[in-house]
Design a protein around this motif. Structure first.
Motif, PDB file in Angstrom:
ATOM      1  N   ASP A 184       1.815  -7.619  10.614  1.00 56.67           N
ATOM      2  CA  ASP A 184       2.732  -7.269  11.572  1.00 56.67           C
ATOM      3  C   ASP A 184       3.010  -8.378  12.557  1.00 56.67           C
ATOM      4  O   ASP A 184       3.450  -7.951  13.976  1.00 56.67           O
ATOM      5  CB  ASP A 184       2.293  -5.795  12.123  1.00 56.67           C
ATOM      6  CG  ASP A 184       0.708  -5.903  12.914  1.00 56.67           C
ATOM      7  OD1 ASP A 184       0.395  -7.241  12.685  1.00 56.67           O
ATOM      8  OD2 ASP A 184       0.396  -4.913  13.259  1.00 56.67           O
TER       9      ASP A 184
ATOM     10  N   LYS B 175      -6.237   8.288  10.859  1.00 54.11           N
ATOM     11  CA  LYS B 175      -6.853   6.998   9.925  1.00 54.11           C
ATOM     12  C   LYS B 175      -8.024   6.447  10.633  1.00 54.11           C
ATOM     13  O   LYS B 175      -8.887   6.026  10.024  1.00 54.11           O
ATOM     14  CB  LYS B 175      -5.990   6.184   9.643  1.00 54.11           C
ATOM     15  CG  LYS B 175      -4.853   6.434   8.746  1.00 54.11           C
ATOM     16  CD  LYS B 175      -4.145   5.550   8.111  1.00 54.11           C
ATOM     17  CE  LYS B 175      -2.951   6.073   6.892  1.00 54.11           C
ATOM     18  NZ  LYS B 175      -2.169   5.224   6.484  1.00 54.11           N
TER      19      LYS B 175
ATOM     20  N   ASP C  27       0.721  -1.102   0.142  1.00 53.46           N
ATOM     21  CA  ASP C  27      -0.014   0.022  -0.177  1.00 53.46           C
ATOM     22  C   ASP C  27       0.895   1.173  -0.098  1.00 53.46           C
ATOM     23  O   ASP C  27       0.788   2.071   1.019  1.00 53.46           O
ATOM     24  CB  ASP C  27      -0.882  -0.185   1.239  1.00 53.46           C
ATOM     25  CG  ASP C  27      -1.901   1.156   1.344  1.00 53.46           C
ATOM     26  OD1 ASP C  27      -2.244   1.587   0.312  1.00 53.46           O
ATOM     27  OD2 ASP C  27      -2.558   1.171   2.089  1.00 53.46           O
TER      28      ASP C  27
ATOM     29  N   THR D 262       2.269   0.813  14.889  1.00 53.41           N
ATOM     30  CA  THR D 262       0.915   1.047  14.179  1.00 53.41           C
ATOM     31  C   THR D 262       0.825   2.146  13.031  1.00 53.41           C
ATOM     32  O   THR D 262       1.386   3.028  13.042  1.00 53.41           O
ATOM     33  CB  THR D 262      -0.111   1.096  15.366  1.00 53.41           C
ATOM     34  OG1 THR D 262      -1.328   1.172  14.467  1.00 53.41           O
ATOM     35  CG2 THR D 262       0.077   2.424  16.014  1.00 53.41           C
ATOM     36  N   LYS D 263       0.226   1.391  12.122  1.00 50.78           N
ATOM     37  CA  LYS D 263       0.141   2.419  10.786  1.00 50.78           C
ATOM     38  C   LYS D 263      -1.510   3.282  11.066  1.00 50.78           C
ATOM     39  O   LYS D 263      -1.597   3.865  10.302  1.00 50.78           O
ATOM     40  CB  LYS D 263       0.207   1.569   9.888  1.00 50.78           C
ATOM     41  CG  LYS D 263       1.569   0.887   9.785  1.00 50.78           C
ATOM     42  CD  LYS D 263       2.670   1.865   9.523  1.00 50.78           C
ATOM     43  CE  LYS D 263       4.263   1.235   9.780  1.00 50.78           C
ATOM     44  NZ  LYS D 263       4.258   0.179  10.694  1.00 50.78           N
TER      45      LYS D 263
END
Ligand code: UDP
Ligand code: MG
Length: 316
Positions: free
Chosen positions: A100, A215, A47, A209-210
């Motif tokens: 992850d 988000k 992504d 964490t993304k």
């Protein structure tokens, strides 16, 4: 009863800057996949990741023909990357999971057993996660209560995007063309025979964490406004209440006039101001709800794709 030898498996893993966790995760995943009798393909959806991650993915694909890589042209977000994976993955059974290490691959055989016994959807549900900050646990609980109530859905609280879907369910999801995608809601919406599989989430193998706060807010917004018209009704209800208040006020004032007490009426500046502010606030809220829906409609009618693929290394 579905027989284990008869079906192929596609595993979909969205990846965004996971250079620290990815090698370890892949190792765990392969250890499980090697033991399965089924033909298995692993789809990494890049992504819009950084250079390090891209190199690792290339290397994995070179070394193992099961590894497929789809590279998006930029960062489209977790749900878009997942959608891309579901759209392209081959297999009678599609499993989606995070890259992850938080979704333990050791659970895959259990998911497959449930599929074999006739379930079309197996949803991984995180058990109490002590590694998660209190704020995240609390807001997530609240969020699922709200979205289930106003969206008329039945999403298990703490549901993860760690799930197994049968080919029929994946094809049903593919027939939903909407741009704003909240897959947990969509999976609940399509129906089919589904079961919850609780698991203890592991700690991230590496990296962070993304899901930034922004988000998370975006996900909540997509969920609420694409699944529910309730905010509009809330606006309507508040508007209705103000009509009622106005009616009561008219009666109240009239009663002064009818009893000949009109000189006693104060020139009520403060009450007027109060009403003005509240009504103004309400109107703005309602109009902005409508504005958001119009914005969503605008984005849907443009029929833009949810994601764009830059490069694809896959079997098909
Ligand atoms: N992810 C993605 N695009 C994004 C954000 C996240 O593909 O814009 C991926 C990420 O690499 C991971 C999965 O989605 O494999 C879940 O993200 P993360 O672990 O950061 O979320 P958390 O578990 O903290 O909620
Ligand atoms: Mg995670």
């Amino acid at each position: 009863m579905r027989k284990q030898q008869d079906y192929q498996i596609g595993i979909v893993v969205p990846i965004y800057n996971e250079s620290q966790a990815l090698p370890g995760f892949h190792h765990q995943l392969i250890a499980v996949a090697d033991k399965l009798p089924n033909k298995t393909r692993i789809y990494y959806i890049d992504d819009g990741s950084d250079e390090d991650t891209v190199l690792i993915l290339d290397d994995l694909a070179n070394r193992d023909e099961r590894v497929q890589v789809l590279t998006l042209s930029r960062n489209f977000g977790h749900q878009a990357a997942l959608t891309c994976g579901l759209d392209h993955a081959l297999g009678d059974v599609i499993i989606s999971m995070d890259g992850d290490g938080q979704n333990p691959p050791e659970l895959i055989p259990e998911m497959l057993k449930l599929y074999q016994s006739g379930y079309d959807i197996v949803v991984g549900q995180r058990l109490e996660d002590k590694t998660q900050p209190f704020f995240k646990t609390f807001t997530s609980k609240l969020f699922y209560k709200l979205i289930n109530l106003i969206g008329n859905l039945d999403i298990p609280p703490n549901a993860a995007d760690f799930r197994l879907l049968s080919r029929q369910v994946v094809d049903s999801l593919k027939s939903l063309p909407e741009y704003h995608r909240f897959l947990r809601g969509m999976v609940s919406w399509v129906g089919f025979k589904s079961v919850i599989l609780p698991y203890s989430p592991h700690e991230r193998i590496g990296g962070e964490t993304k899901y930034t706060f922004r988000k998370m807010l975006k996900l909540a917004e997509d969920a609420i406004f694409s699944f529910s018209l309730v905010p509009l009704r809330i606006g309507l209800a508040i508007g209705g209440m103000f009509y009622l208040l106005a009616l009561i006020e008219v009666i109240y004032v009239l009663s002064f006039w009818l009893t000949g007490n009109q000189p006693k009426l104060e020139p009520g500046w403060s009450s007027l101001m109060f009403m003005l502010l509240i009504v103004g606030g309400t109107l703005t809220t309602v109009v902005s709800f409508i504005g958001i829906y119009i914005g969503y409609i605008f984005q849907e009618v443009k029929q833009r794709p949810t994601y764009l693929i830059k490069k694809s290394r896959t079997d098909d």
